[in-house]
Design a protein around this motif. Structure first.
Motif, mmCIF file in Angstrom:
data_model
loop_
_atom_site.group_PDB
_atom_site.id
_atom_site.type_symbol
_atom_site.label_atom_id
_atom_site.label_comp_id
_atom_site.label_asym_id
_atom_site.label_seq_id
_atom_site.Cartn_x
_atom_site.Cartn_y
_atom_site.Cartn_z
ATOM 1 N N SER A 176 -9.966 -0.003 -16.633
ATOM 2 C CA SER A 176 -11.424 -0.145 -16.599
ATOM 3 C C SER A 176 -11.886 -0.617 -15.226
ATOM 4 O O SER A 176 -12.869 -0.095 -14.661
ATOM 5 C CB SER A 176 -11.873 -1.129 -17.687
ATOM 6 N N ASN A 177 -11.170 -1.585 -14.656
ATOM 7 C CA ASN A 177 -11.525 -2.105 -13.336
ATOM 8 C C ASN A 177 -11.301 -1.053 -12.243
ATOM 9 O O ASN A 177 -12.013 -1.038 -11.235
ATOM 10 C CB ASN A 177 -10.716 -3.362 -13.013
ATOM 11 N N THR A 178 -10.288 -0.191 -12.453
ATOM 12 C CA THR A 178 -10.043 0.888 -11.481
ATOM 13 C C THR A 178 -11.221 1.854 -11.446
ATOM 14 O O THR A 178 -11.683 2.249 -10.366
ATOM 15 C CB THR A 178 -8.754 1.649 -11.836
ATOM 16 N N TYR A 179 -11.712 2.248 -12.631
ATOM 17 C CA TYR A 179 -12.903 3.103 -12.693
ATOM 18 C C TYR A 179 -14.090 2.417 -12.039
ATOM 19 O O TYR A 179 -14.855 3.032 -11.281
ATOM 20 C CB TYR A 179 -13.236 3.441 -14.141
ATOM 21 N N ALA A 180 -14.252 1.130 -12.335
ATOM 22 C CA ALA A 180 -15.396 0.394 -11.788
ATOM 23 C C ALA A 180 -15.323 0.307 -10.269
ATOM 24 O O ALA A 180 -16.366 0.348 -9.583
ATOM 25 C CB ALA A 180 -15.440 -1.012 -12.400
ATOM 26 N N SER A 181 -14.091 0.207 -9.715
ATOM 27 C CA SER A 181 -13.939 0.051 -8.257
ATOM 28 C C SER A 181 -14.393 1.292 -7.492
ATOM 29 O O SER A 181 -14.704 1.215 -6.304
ATOM 30 C CB SER A 181 -12.487 -0.274 -7.910
ATOM 31 N N ALA A 183 -1.897 -1.890 -10.750
ATOM 32 C CA ALA A 183 -2.707 -2.860 -10.001
ATOM 33 C C ALA A 183 -2.955 -2.370 -8.581
ATOM 34 O O ALA A 183 -4.058 -2.533 -8.036
ATOM 35 C CB ALA A 183 -2.000 -4.215 -9.984
ATOM 36 N N ALA A 184 -1.935 -1.748 -7.966
ATOM 37 C CA ALA A 184 -2.108 -1.207 -6.617
ATOM 38 C C ALA A 184 -3.090 -0.036 -6.619
ATOM 39 O O ALA A 184 -3.872 0.148 -5.680
ATOM 40 C CB ALA A 184 -0.757 -0.771 -6.064
ATOM 41 N N CYS A 185 -3.042 0.782 -7.693
ATOM 42 C CA CYS A 185 -3.994 1.899 -7.817
ATOM 43 C C CYS A 185 -5.433 1.389 -7.850
ATOM 44 O O CYS A 185 -6.343 2.009 -7.271
ATOM 45 C CB CYS A 185 -3.700 2.701 -9.082
ATOM 46 N N ARG A 186 -5.660 0.279 -8.535
ATOM 47 C CA ARG A 186 -7.015 -0.282 -8.606
ATOM 48 C C ARG A 186 -7.491 -0.702 -7.222
ATOM 49 O O ARG A 186 -8.643 -0.425 -6.837
ATOM 50 C CB ARG A 186 -7.029 -1.489 -9.539
ATOM 51 N N ILE A 187 -6.596 -1.336 -6.458
ATOM 52 C CA ILE A 187 -6.982 -1.814 -5.124
ATOM 53 C C ILE A 187 -7.286 -0.643 -4.195
ATOM 54 O O ILE A 187 -8.247 -0.685 -3.420
ATOM 55 C CB ILE A 187 -5.857 -2.689 -4.535
ATOM 56 N N GLN A 188 -6.497 0.441 -4.289
ATOM 57 C CA GLN A 188 -6.666 1.558 -3.369
ATOM 58 C C GLN A 188 -7.493 2.696 -3.953
ATOM 59 O O GLN A 188 -7.669 3.738 -3.312
ATOM 60 C CB GLN A 188 -5.285 2.078 -2.947
ATOM 61 N N GLY A 189 -7.962 2.518 -5.187
ATOM 62 C CA GLY A 189 -8.854 3.508 -5.773
ATOM 63 C C GLY A 189 -8.199 4.824 -6.124
ATOM 64 O O GLY A 189 -8.859 5.877 -6.123
ATOM 65 N N LYS A 190 -6.907 4.808 -6.449
ATOM 66 C CA LYS A 190 -6.181 6.038 -6.815
ATOM 67 C C LYS A 190 -6.338 6.253 -8.322
ATOM 68 O O LYS A 190 -5.488 5.849 -9.128
ATOM 69 C CB LYS A 190 -4.712 5.936 -6.423
ATOM 70 N N VAL A 191 -7.438 6.923 -8.701
ATOM 71 C CA VAL A 191 -7.824 7.047 -10.100
ATOM 72 C C VAL A 191 -6.863 7.957 -10.870
ATOM 73 O O VAL A 191 -6.433 7.624 -11.984
ATOM 74 C CB VAL A 191 -9.268 7.583 -10.219
ATOM 75 N N GLU A 192 -6.507 9.087 -10.312
ATOM 76 C CA GLU A 192 -5.656 10.038 -11.040
ATOM 77 C C GLU A 192 -4.285 9.437 -11.353
ATOM 78 O O GLU A 192 -3.779 9.563 -12.465
ATOM 79 C CB GLU A 192 -5.495 11.326 -10.213
ATOM 80 N N LEU A 193 -3.699 8.806 -10.357
ATOM 81 C CA LEU A 193 -2.405 8.169 -10.588
ATOM 82 C C LEU A 193 -2.538 7.026 -11.592
ATOM 83 O O LEU A 193 -1.668 6.828 -12.449
ATOM 84 C CB LEU A 193 -1.831 7.639 -9.266
ATOM 85 N N ALA A 194 -3.654 6.297 -11.500
ATOM 86 C CA ALA A 194 -3.900 5.192 -12.443
ATOM 87 C C ALA A 194 -3.982 5.715 -13.871
ATOM 88 O O ALA A 194 -3.452 5.097 -14.809
ATOM 89 C CB ALA A 194 -5.184 4.464 -12.072
ATOM 90 N N GLY A 226 0.793 -1.225 0.000
ATOM 91 C CA GLY A 226 0.000 0.000 0.000
ATOM 92 C C GLY A 226 0.820 1.266 0.000
ATOM 93 O O GLY A 226 0.273 2.365 0.135
ATOM 94 N N LEU A 227 2.131 1.159 -0.145
ATOM 95 C CA LEU A 227 3.013 2.332 -0.126
ATOM 96 C C LEU A 227 3.247 2.823 -1.559
ATOM 97 O O LEU A 227 4.366 2.818 -2.084
ATOM 98 C CB LEU A 227 4.338 1.971 0.547
ATOM 99 N N ILE A 228 2.171 3.299 -2.193
ATOM 100 C CA ILE A 228 2.248 3.656 -3.609
ATOM 101 C C ILE A 228 3.124 4.879 -3.824
ATOM 102 O O ILE A 228 3.898 4.946 -4.785
ATOM 103 C CB ILE A 228 0.833 3.891 -4.178
ATOM 104 N N ASP A 229 3.009 5.860 -2.930
ATOM 105 C CA ASP A 229 3.838 7.070 -3.073
ATOM 106 C C ASP A 229 5.318 6.707 -2.976
ATOM 107 O O ASP A 229 6.154 7.220 -3.740
ATOM 108 C CB ASP A 229 3.469 8.090 -1.996
ATOM 109 N N GLU A 230 5.655 5.832 -2.034
ATOM 110 C CA GLU A 230 7.045 5.393 -1.891
ATOM 111 C C GLU A 230 7.487 4.597 -3.120
ATOM 112 O O GLU A 230 8.644 4.707 -3.568
ATOM 113 C CB GLU A 230 7.195 4.546 -0.624
ATOM 114 N N ALA A 231 6.552 3.821 -3.666
ATOM 115 C CA ALA A 231 6.862 3.050 -4.875
ATOM 116 C C ALA A 231 7.155 3.981 -6.045
ATOM 117 O O ALA A 231 8.104 3.755 -6.817
ATOM 118 C CB ALA A 231 5.702 2.115 -5.221
#
Length: 618
Positions: A537-542, A504-515, A478-483
């Motif tokens: 597509s799955n990120t938008y759906a989430s 894939a991490a963006c989809r799980i955490q719902g970070k649409v802009e970064l995705a 979950g450390l997307i910023d660090e990644a």
């Protein structure tokens, strides 16, 4: 005048005369011990001093077949016993020692050569090739150059056999320029000389130069033989040049060369590496004789082309024809089992190994461990690993990667630390395993430390795969910023798999802009792949952005990007069946769809689609 000797060797009386040796004497010397006793008698009997040479010749001949190769130092002791050795005796001794093909014994030959020089013996044209062969076995270039100097000094540079052995030495030691110089300066050359020259180029990676030299020679009137063709065809296989390979094959046919097993094996290997497995099979079937190397070439070649099922079929045919597989065969088949997930066949191979007393070590042991790990049977993998008497970095790496893949992070890391304690140095693949273990186990701090230790402690430069593991570790935690910060400081351009981990991490955490930002990057890298669009597509759906998700799907249709159907497999009665969406290739597909429909009805209570469009099918 005759003298008769009597001594006890395994309760036998042995006699000989000074004028002619009784053949029965040597016939009775059947063991190493009795031969040594007889030699001791000759040495201690002063009345036989003038008949030493022929007697020693007989003893040396016996030693080559009776005395074990590890005891060849005894033959050297015979050399030191002879007061005034004839050059023929010395050559016979050298030839006997070299027959064992043991590096330690080759060193004895060089020692004998030095002692012969010190004794002032006149060496002949048979001595130098023997010494050069010892240098070849030891890859002893420095000593070989000294022998070359002696060859020139004593006037043997005109001897063809000596020259050919000099060329072979330089070729084996990687001195292609020296091979060429010896060839060019030699006034005597034959077909063997030319073959050794070409082989010198080919064996040292100058494949094109070797092939060009072949055509230069044949255009000058040379008619190649089978051995030369094997060398040139092997160069063509390395070049992956099909057109050239076909031209060489035509040369073999038009000149009616003997289609022996060596030439056949070379052609099969060439066609497989040039991407023509069907032609390779035709050549294989046409071979008048085949050996285990022929089958190994076919099986390994098919496996390298990822034709794993075909490779296993070839192995089964090999069994039907009664050809006993060797360790290379078994490693190749186990590799196929690993990639297919064919656990049943892999276990059969393991049984074959045990039944035939093949030691589970080295390549075979590592292949078994890898097969069990990749087929999902980690208990069996650990059992084989535990029974291996000798383990190397590949053994440990196979288990570590297997444990990491199966989510057993702590076990994988404990095994890694055990490996370091016993002094086995890890390699790059080992670190892919341990970093994957950290990723699957959420061990962020330990992952950072191990990544840093790669270069700081083990002097291994991290590759893009290791950076990918670290990005995956941070993203899963979950450390997307660090990644993202880690990606920005990478010394090389991140590849699609690294950006895919972040997406894939963006989809799980719902970070649409970064995705969206990552998706733009991924589309530029691999616009034809479907995975990026599906993840977006799955990120938008989430997050409930259904219209945006639908727009991504429409974009896929406009660009004619189709989702690659998933594939899974199952093994039943040693046959591997593959599952794909909407596939009706299986002969019992109707029955399978009917069963899936019944299962769906039973589980959900709803009517299943009759066309099976939503099923994954064998």
């Amino acid at each position: 005048m005759a003298c008769y000797l009597s001594f006890s060797v395994t309760s036998l009386n042995v006699g000989c005369t000074t004028n002619s040796q009784d053949p029965s004497v040597f016939h009775k010397l059947q063991t190493s011990k009795s031969t040594k006793q007889f030699n001791s008698l000759i040495t201690k009997t002063s009345s036989l001093q003038h008949t030493q040479q022929p007697l020693y010749a007989k003893i040396i001949s016996l030693c080559s077949s009776i005395i074990p190769s590890k005891d060849m130092s005894y033959i050297h002791s015979i050399f030191t016993q002879i007061h005034d050795p004839h050059i023929d005796i010395c050559n016979t001794l050298m030839r006997c020692v070299l027959s064992s093909k043991c590096k330690e014994n080759a060193l004895l030959v060089i020692l004998m050569y030095v002692e012969m020089m010190c004794k002032g013996l006149d060496l002949d044209k048979y001595t130098y090739p023997l010494v050069l062969k010892a240098c070849v076995q030891l890859r002893e270039l420095r000593q070989g150059r000294l022998v070359h100097a002696h060859v020139i000094k004593n006037g043997f540079v005109l001897d063809l056999y000596v020259v050919n052995n000099l060329m072979r030495l330089y070729g084996v030691c990687g001195c292609v320029g020296s091979v060429r110089k010896v060839f060019d300066r030699s006034p005597v050359r034959d077909l063997v000389s030319r073959t050794i020259l070409i082989q010198g180029y080919v064996d040292n990676g100058y494949w094109k130069e070797g092939v060009d030299l072949f055509f230069e020679m044949t255009e000058g009137g040379l008619r190649a033989d089978e051995r030369m063709m094997v060398v040139v065809i092997s160069a063509c296989a390395k070049l992956r040049d099909l057109r050239l390979g076909q031209k060489l094959h035509k040369y073999v046919q038009s000149h009616k060369l003997n289609f022996d097993v060596f030439l056949g094996n070379a052609l099969v290997d060439m066609y497989l590496k040039c991407g023509e497995p069907d032609v390779a099979l035709i050549v294989f079937r046409e071979m008048p004789t085949r050996n285990v190397i022929s089958w190994n070439t076919l099986i390994s070649g098919l496996a390298q082309r990822r034709e794993f099922k075909q490779a296993i079929s070839a192995f089964n045919e090999m069994q039907d024809q009664g050809v006993k597989p060797d360790e290379n065969t078994l490693v190749g088949v186990l590799n196929c089992c690993s990639n297919l997930g064919a656990l049943g066949i892999g276990k059969w191979v393991h049984t074959f190994i045990d039944r035939n007393g093949i030691q589970v070590a080295g390549f075979v042991g590592n292949a078994l461990v890898d097969m069990y790990a990749k087929c999902g049977s980690m208990d069996d993998a650990l059992r084989v690993f535990g029974r291996m008497r000798t383990k190397d970095v590949y053994s440990y790496t196979s288990v570590i990667v297997g444990l990491a893949t199966h989510g057993k992070a702590r076990k994988a890391l404990n095994l890694f630390y055990e490996m370091l304690e016993i002094g086995i140095q890890p390699n790059e693949v080992t670190f892919v395993g341990v970093l994957t273990a950290c990723s699957h186990g959420g061990l962020v701090e330990e992952g950072h430390k191990l990544f840093a230790d790669m270069w700081r402690v083990h002097k291994l430069k991290p590759r893009i795969e290791h950076y990918g593991c670290m990005v995956d570790l941070l993203s899963r935690a979950g450390l997307i910023d660090e990644a993202m910060e880690f990606v920005e400081h990478m010394p090389m351009e991140p590849d699609a798999s690294i950006w895919g981990s972040i997406l894939a991490a963006c989809r799980i955490q719902g970070k649409v802009e970064l995705a969206e930002h990552v998706t733009e990057i991924l589309v530029n890298i691999e616009s034809e792949k479907d995975g990026t669009y599906i993840l977006m597509s799955n990120t938008y759906a989430s997050v409930g952005k259904w219209s945006d998700a639908l727009e991504v799907r429409k974009a896929m249709k406009r660009q004619k990007i189709k989702k690659v159907p998933g594939c899974s497999s199952i093994e039943l009665d040693s046959v591997v069946y593959e599952f794909r969406r909407c596939d009706k290739a299986h002969p019992r597909s109707k029955d399978i769809y009917a069963m899936v429909e019944q299962l769906t009805l039973h589980l959900t209570g709803t009517e299943a689609l009759s066309n099976g469009s939503d099923y994954f099918i064998v």
